[in-house]
Scaffold this active site. Structure first.
Site, mmCIF file in Angstrom:
data_model
loop_
_atom_site.group_PDB
_atom_site.id
_atom_site.type_symbol
_atom_site.label_atom_id
_atom_site.label_comp_id
_atom_site.label_asym_id
_atom_site.label_seq_id
_atom_site.Cartn_x
_atom_site.Cartn_y
_atom_site.Cartn_z
ATOM 1 C CB ILE A 45 -0.950 -0.028 1.206
ATOM 2 C CG1 ILE A 45 -1.988 -1.137 1.032
ATOM 3 C CG2 ILE A 45 -1.650 1.311 1.387
ATOM 4 C CD1 ILE A 45 -2.827 -1.418 2.258
ATOM 5 C CB SER A 59 -6.477 -2.548 10.149
ATOM 6 O OG SER A 59 -7.113 -3.796 9.919
ATOM 7 C CE1 TYR A 68 -1.245 -4.638 11.336
ATOM 8 C CE2 TYR A 68 -3.613 -5.000 11.159
ATOM 9 C CZ TYR A 68 -2.447 -4.439 10.674
ATOM 10 O OH TYR A 68 -2.489 -3.686 9.526
ATOM 11 C CE LYS A 92 -2.279 -1.094 11.547
ATOM 12 N NZ LYS A 92 -1.521 -0.003 10.882
ATOM 13 C CB THR A 107 -0.219 -5.881 0.633
ATOM 14 O OG1 THR A 107 -0.592 -6.405 1.920
ATOM 15 C CG2 THR A 107 -1.263 -4.869 0.169
#
Length: 221
Positions: free
Chosen positions: A15, A138, A164, A168, A199
């Site tokens: 990204i 996210s 994660y 975020k 990705t």
């Protein structure tokens, strides 16, 4: 946008690479941050130059405060005022790992590094006002609550997607606070979710999910 500078972290692939190329197409001079993949970063700069734009590499590991300071120094020396900062670099570590400063790596990369970089760049962003900060979050953050008693996941089971997601969520909370503090200085602060994308980060961190969704992602292009 001609004459203005944009800094994109983690811009050597995924990204971040797409964002860097698009900003260059809009006329920005782009500072292409990367941690270790110098070849990928230089390739981005070469593509931008071939299209008539300008870019320069800004190496530095955002999980390391010294790396963040290095990025800041490179950009300040080369470009001066910054109009756009895209906090894009991120990580999801399979096992609990600590940074060089002893901070849990996902938290160091996704929260501590962007926090320090934003604080260091605040004056340069204000000097180029109106300017913007864009934090790449996210949709996973909707599944997580902040655990202020254990922000570095030192207790309990280490679940990479959950860790994660919490980082975020923290990015979005910081976005709200930065918007309040920096708005009077002419700096607008956003958080955004780019949607599911094919990705290298998704392929590495969520291999099973990547295999299941890759056909859908390809068909959506």
């Amino acid at each position: 946008m001609n004459g203005r500078t944009a800094l994109v972290t983690g811009a050597g692939k995924g990204i971040g690479r797409a964002v860097a190329l698009r900003l260059a197409g809009m006329g920005f001079q782009v500072a292409v941050n990367y941690r270790s993949s110098e070849k990928a970063a230089l390739e981005v700069c070469d593509i931008i130059a071939a299209g008539g734009g300008t870019a320069f590499p800004a190496r530095g590991d955002v999980s390391d405060p010294e790396g963040v300071k290095q990025v800041f120094s490179l950009v300040a020396e080369r470009a001066g005022p910054v109009s756009v900062l895209v906090n894009n670099a991120g990580s999801m570590i399979a096992e609990r790992t600590e940074s060089v400063d002893g901070i849990e790596m996902t938290f160091a990369t996704n929260v501590v590094g962007p926090f320090l970089l934003t604080e260091l760049l605040a004056d340069l962003l204000a000097a180029s006002a109106p300017s913007r900060i864009i934090n790449v979050s996210s949709g996973g953050m909707y599944t997580a609550k902040l655990d202020l008693a254990d922000p570095q996941t030192e207790r309990g089971t280490y679940d990479p997607p959950a860790v994660y997601a919490r980082t975020k969520r923290a990015e979005v909370v910081l976005t709200e606070e930065w918007a309040r503090r920096l708005g009077p200085r002419g700096i607008v602060v956003h958080a955004m979710h780019p949607g599911w994308a094919d990705t290298p980060g998704v392929e590495t961190s969520l291999p099973r999910f990547h295999q299941l969704t890759k056909p859908l992602l390809r068909n959506a292009e």
